[in-house]
Design an enzyme around this catalytic site. Structure first.
Site, PDB file in Angstrom:
ATOM      1  CB  SER A   1      -0.934   0.013   1.211  1.00  0.00           C
ATOM      2  OG  SER A   1      -0.196   0.156   2.413  1.00  0.00           O
TER       3      SER A   1
ATOM      4  CE  LYS B   1      -2.773   2.331   4.927  1.00  0.00           C
ATOM      5  NZ  LYS B   1      -2.688   1.447   3.725  1.00  0.00           N
TER       6      LYS B   1
END
Length: 231
Positions: free
Chosen positions: A78, A142
């Site tokens: 990701s 993230k």
């Protein structure tokens, strides 16, 4: 009376003084050719020292993990290509105790607090994570995109903050992506996204992240050596 002819008369006893032979004092010396007596093995002492060092190392690792820096393993793509699967990153756990979360920071956070974990289980998990035998499973990594009070919108493979397009050289978009927002980031939270925008489950799915769930800021890739870089 007959004169003595120098011989002892019959019936007389001969008194003879016998002296034992004298020998020089003898000094007992060790033959250097004889083998040395066997020495006691120092293996038990070495093992005790080794176990002591290992215990101290574990204690230091746990303290560092709890208070200062923790290493995290990247399990998904990701954040590609900033981070690759299998990378290990160091996370500064004090970064936001003395500073504020900034846009562009790569952060590790726990999406949901751990519940129902016994004290012994938590202790075992902490030690295993500290020495690298286990990687936290519920923690995510993230990039911070939106800060409290800002409006976030995603369209045409571009992120807009308060209507202004972000310049993101790290972002990868694969084909067309769904639009999002505009949505205002609530106070006390941040809006996060993965760099691999088309293959990331992030705030577009689970919403803004409370800042008290942020574990720390990832600041360097430690492993593999070929991928070493600051973040």
């Amino acid at each position: 009376m007959a004169e003595s002819d120098g011989q002892p008369a019959q019936g007389e006893s001969l008194d003879v003084e016998m002296s034992s032979p004298s020998f020089p004092d003898a000094e007992l010396t060790r033959d250097s050719t004889l083998p040395d007596p066997p020495k006691k093995s120092d293996a038990p002492g070495f093992l005790v020292d080794l176990l002591g060092l290992a215990a101290k190392a574990i204690v230091v690792a746990v303290v560092i993990k709890l208070l200062l820096v923790q290493v995290f393993w990247i399990p998904s793509e990701s954040m590609y290509d900033t981070l690759e699967v299998g990378d290990r990153v160091a996370v500064n756990k004090l970064a936001y105790r003395f500073g504020n979360v900034g846009r562009g920071n790569v952060v590790v956070f726990d999406l949901e607090p751990r519940r129902g974990e016994s004290l012994p289980s938590a202790a075992v998990r902490t030690v295993a994570e500290a020495i690298g035998l286990r990687t936290p499973q519920s923690d995510l990594i993230k990039r911070v995109i939106g800060l409290p009070g800002e409006s976030i919108e995603v369209r045409d493979n571009t992120v807009f903050v308060d209507g202004v397009a972000l310049v993101e050289p790290y972002a990868i978009w694969d084909g067309a992506n769904p639009t999002f927002g505009p949505e205002v980031v609530p106070e006390g939270t941040v809006f996060v996204m993965g760099d691999n925008r088309s293959h990331s489950r992030d705030s577009r799915v689970f919403g803004p992240v409370p800042q008290d769930r942020i574990i720390g800021r990832a600041f360097v890739i430690l492993w593999p050596v070929a991928n070493w870089a600051g973040l």
